[in-house]
Design a protein around this motif. Structure first.
Motif, PDB file in Angstrom:
ATOM      1  N   THR A 112      40.909  30.674  88.807  1.00 42.85           N
ATOM      2  CA  THR A 112      39.534  31.117  89.104  1.00 42.85           C
ATOM      3  C   THR A 112      38.541  30.773  88.007  1.00 42.85           C
ATOM      4  N   THR A 113      39.017  30.457  86.804  1.00 43.90           N
ATOM      5  CA  THR A 113      38.069  30.183  85.709  1.00 43.90           C
ATOM      6  C   THR A 113      38.186  28.780  85.132  1.00 43.90           C
ATOM      7  N   THR A 114      39.147  27.997  85.602  1.00 43.88           N
ATOM      8  CA  THR A 114      39.308  26.620  85.128  1.00 43.88           C
ATOM      9  C   THR A 114      39.408  25.708  86.348  1.00 43.88           C
ATOM     10  N   PRO A 115      39.265  24.408  86.152  1.00 43.90           N
ATOM     11  CA  PRO A 115      39.431  23.478  87.280  1.00 43.90           C
ATOM     12  C   PRO A 115      40.889  23.089  87.540  1.00 43.90           C
ATOM     13  N   LEU A 116      41.852  23.752  86.908  1.00 40.12           N
ATOM     14  CA  LEU A 116      43.254  23.379  87.082  1.00 40.12           C
ATOM     15  C   LEU A 116      43.634  23.325  88.557  1.00 40.12           C
ATOM     16  N   HIS A 117      44.424  22.305  88.897  1.00 34.86           N
ATOM     17  CA  HIS A 117      44.916  22.132  90.262  1.00 34.86           C
ATOM     18  C   HIS A 117      46.406  22.456  90.366  1.00 34.86           C
ATOM     19  N   ARG A 118      47.157  22.209  89.272  1.00 33.91           N
ATOM     20  CA  ARG A 118      48.617  22.334  89.320  1.00 33.91           C
ATOM     21  C   ARG A 118      49.129  22.964  88.035  1.00 33.91           C
ATOM     22  N   ILE A 119      50.025  23.926  88.196  1.00 33.56           N
ATOM     23  CA  ILE A 119      50.715  24.540  87.053  1.00 33.56           C
ATOM     24  C   ILE A 119      52.205  24.411  87.320  1.00 33.56           C
ATOM     25  N   ARG A 120      52.914  23.872  86.350  1.00 35.03           N
ATOM     26  CA  ARG A 120      54.347  23.609  86.506  1.00 35.03           C
ATOM     27  C   ARG A 120      55.145  24.399  85.478  1.00 35.03           C
ATOM     28  N   LEU A 121      56.439  24.472  85.713  1.00 33.13           N
ATOM     29  CA  LEU A 121      57.363  25.074  84.745  1.00 33.13           C
ATOM     30  C   LEU A 121      58.752  24.526  85.013  1.00 33.13           C
ATOM     31  N   ASP A 122      59.634  24.776  84.081  1.00 35.62           N
ATOM     32  CA  ASP A 122      61.042  24.427  84.227  1.00 35.62           C
ATOM     33  C   ASP A 122      61.859  25.676  83.967  1.00 35.62           C
ATOM     34  N   HIS A 144      63.737  33.787  90.936  1.00 29.57           N
ATOM     35  CA  HIS A 144      63.300  34.710  91.986  1.00 29.57           C
ATOM     36  C   HIS A 144      61.843  35.128  91.758  1.00 29.57           C
ATOM     37  N   VAL A 145      61.502  35.475  90.529  1.00 24.29           N
ATOM     38  CA  VAL A 145      60.135  35.903  90.212  1.00 24.29           C
ATOM     39  C   VAL A 145      59.156  34.753  90.429  1.00 24.29           C
ATOM     40  N   TYR A 146      59.508  33.559  89.972  1.00 22.51           N
ATOM     41  CA  TYR A 146      58.619  32.411  90.144  1.00 22.51           C
ATOM     42  C   TYR A 146      58.340  32.157  91.625  1.00 22.51           C
ATOM     43  N   LYS A 147      59.377  32.214  92.452  1.00 23.98           N
ATOM     44  CA  LYS A 147      59.188  32.026  93.891  1.00 23.98           C
ATOM     45  C   LYS A 147      58.319  33.143  94.465  1.00 23.98           C
ATOM     46  N   LYS A 148      58.540  34.365  93.996  1.00 24.38           N
ATOM     47  CA  LYS A 148      57.785  35.511  94.501  1.00 24.38           C
ATOM     48  C   LYS A 148      56.288  35.360  94.257  1.00 24.38           C
ATOM     49  N   VAL A 149      55.897  34.761  93.128  1.00 21.05           N
ATOM     50  CA  VAL A 149      54.463  34.600  92.835  1.00 21.05           C
ATOM     51  C   VAL A 149      53.901  33.282  93.368  1.00 21.05           C
ATOM     52  N   GLY A 150      54.742  32.477  94.035  1.00 19.66           N
ATOM     53  CA  GLY A 150      54.230  31.296  94.719  1.00 19.66           C
ATOM     54  C   GLY A 150      54.682  29.942  94.219  1.00 19.66           C
ATOM     55  N   PHE A 151      55.500  29.889  93.178  1.00 17.39           N
ATOM     56  CA  PHE A 151      55.986  28.601  92.705  1.00 17.39           C
ATOM     57  C   PHE A 151      56.973  28.012  93.713  1.00 17.39           C
ATOM     58  N   VAL A 152      56.954  26.686  93.828  1.00 15.46           N
ATOM     59  CA  VAL A 152      57.808  25.959  94.751  1.00 15.46           C
ATOM     60  C   VAL A 152      58.727  25.049  93.944  1.00 15.46           C
ATOM     61  N   LEU A 204      50.252  24.998  93.267  1.00 13.60           N
ATOM     62  CA  LEU A 204      48.995  24.279  93.378  1.00 13.60           C
ATOM     63  C   LEU A 204      47.873  25.264  93.690  1.00 13.60           C
ATOM     64  N   ARG A 205      46.679  24.921  93.258  1.00 13.40           N
ATOM     65  CA  ARG A 205      45.514  25.787  93.506  1.00 13.40           C
ATOM     66  C   ARG A 205      45.418  26.203  94.979  1.00 13.40           C
ATOM     67  N   PRO A 206      45.512  25.291  95.965  1.00 12.25           N
ATOM     68  CA  PRO A 206      45.389  25.727  97.356  1.00 12.25           C
ATOM     69  C   PRO A 206      46.487  26.715  97.780  1.00 12.25           C
ATOM     70  N   GLU A 207      47.687  26.550  97.214  1.00 12.81           N
ATOM     71  CA  GLU A 207      48.778  27.492  97.519  1.00 12.81           C
ATOM     72  C   GLU A 207      48.454  28.861  96.958  1.00 12.81           C
ATOM     73  N   TRP A 208      47.944  28.892  95.720  1.00 18.71           N
ATOM     74  CA  TRP A 208      47.580  30.177  95.118  1.00 18.71           C
ATOM     75  C   TRP A 208      46.432  30.820  95.909  1.00 18.71           C
ATOM     76  N   GLN A 209      45.434  30.023  96.285  1.00 22.06           N
ATOM     77  CA  GLN A 209      44.299  30.556  97.050  1.00 22.06           C
ATOM     78  C   GLN A 209      44.748  31.128  98.385  1.00 22.06           C
ATOM     79  N   ALA A 210      45.704  30.493  99.044  1.00 21.82           N
ATOM     80  CA  ALA A 210      46.198  30.971 100.333  1.00 21.82           C
ATOM     81  C   ALA A 210      46.916  32.305 100.196  1.00 21.82           C
TER      82      ALA A 210
END
Length: 180
Positions: free
Chosen positions: A120-130, A140-148, A172-178
């Motif tokens: 909501t405050t940056t233009p970021l489109h994608r946030i990743r992790l390993d 489980h937590v990552y999936k619960k908050v929307g990570f794919v 991705l931003r659109p996934e988080w927005q949805a």
């Protein structure tokens, strides 16, 4: 992109800019053998290096280091780093101080707060992790908050003589927005 170092308040945790006042918590976090295994950290830093690290986090505009506080006690950190401004993406990492704070929802709430801030405050489109395949709780937590889950890096970590895979995940931003 991360010049603003916000304080983000949730129901159970507050995320605040990591600074020297959080060094004792960081030292406890990085001294925990379970945290080393879960993060795949083979290296060790001493107390002076930890103090130096947290003393300089506020100076970096290409990353956001936030201490996770619960009842005014340091319980971990969440970091947005490896910023790629051309592709509007970054990496996320999170670590909780150890078993005494696991299972209380602190990590989930911290992730929701930092994702909300980022999208909501940056233009970021994608946030990743390993995450390593043996860390089912975190996956489980990552999936619960929307990570794919996107893919697997085979034999990415050698721990105690055994090989472990790493899973790349992103949101991705659109996934988080949805979801919001």
């Amino acid at each position: 992109m991360f010049a603003d170092k916000p304080t983000l308040k949730g129901k159970h945790v507050t995320l605040c800019p990591a600074g020297p006042e959080h060094t004792d918590g960081l030292i406890e976090l990085i001294s925990d053998p379970d945290v080393h295994r879960l993060t795949g950290s083979h290296g060790h830093i001493n107390d002076d290096q930890a103090r130096q690290w947290y003393a300089t986090r506020g100076e970096h505009t290409e990353r956001l280091d936030l201490a996770i506080m619960a009842d005014e006690e340091y319980v971990g950190e969440v970091v947005l780093n490896e910023l790629d401004t051309d592709n509007l993406s970054c990496n996320l990492r999170i670590a909780l101080i150890g078993a005494r704070v696991f299972g209380k929802g602190y990590g989930t709430e911290a992730l929701e707060l930092v994702l909300g801030h980022a999208f909501t405050t940056t233009p970021l489109h994608r946030i990743r992790l390993d995450v390593f395949t043996f860390n089912e709780r975190a996956r489980h937590v990552y999936k619960k908050v929307g990570f794919v889950e996107e893919g697997v890096e085979r034999d990415a970590l050698r721990w105690d003589g055994e090989w472990h895979d790493s899973v790349r995940m992103s949101i991705l931003r659109p996934e988080w927005q949805a979801r919001s």
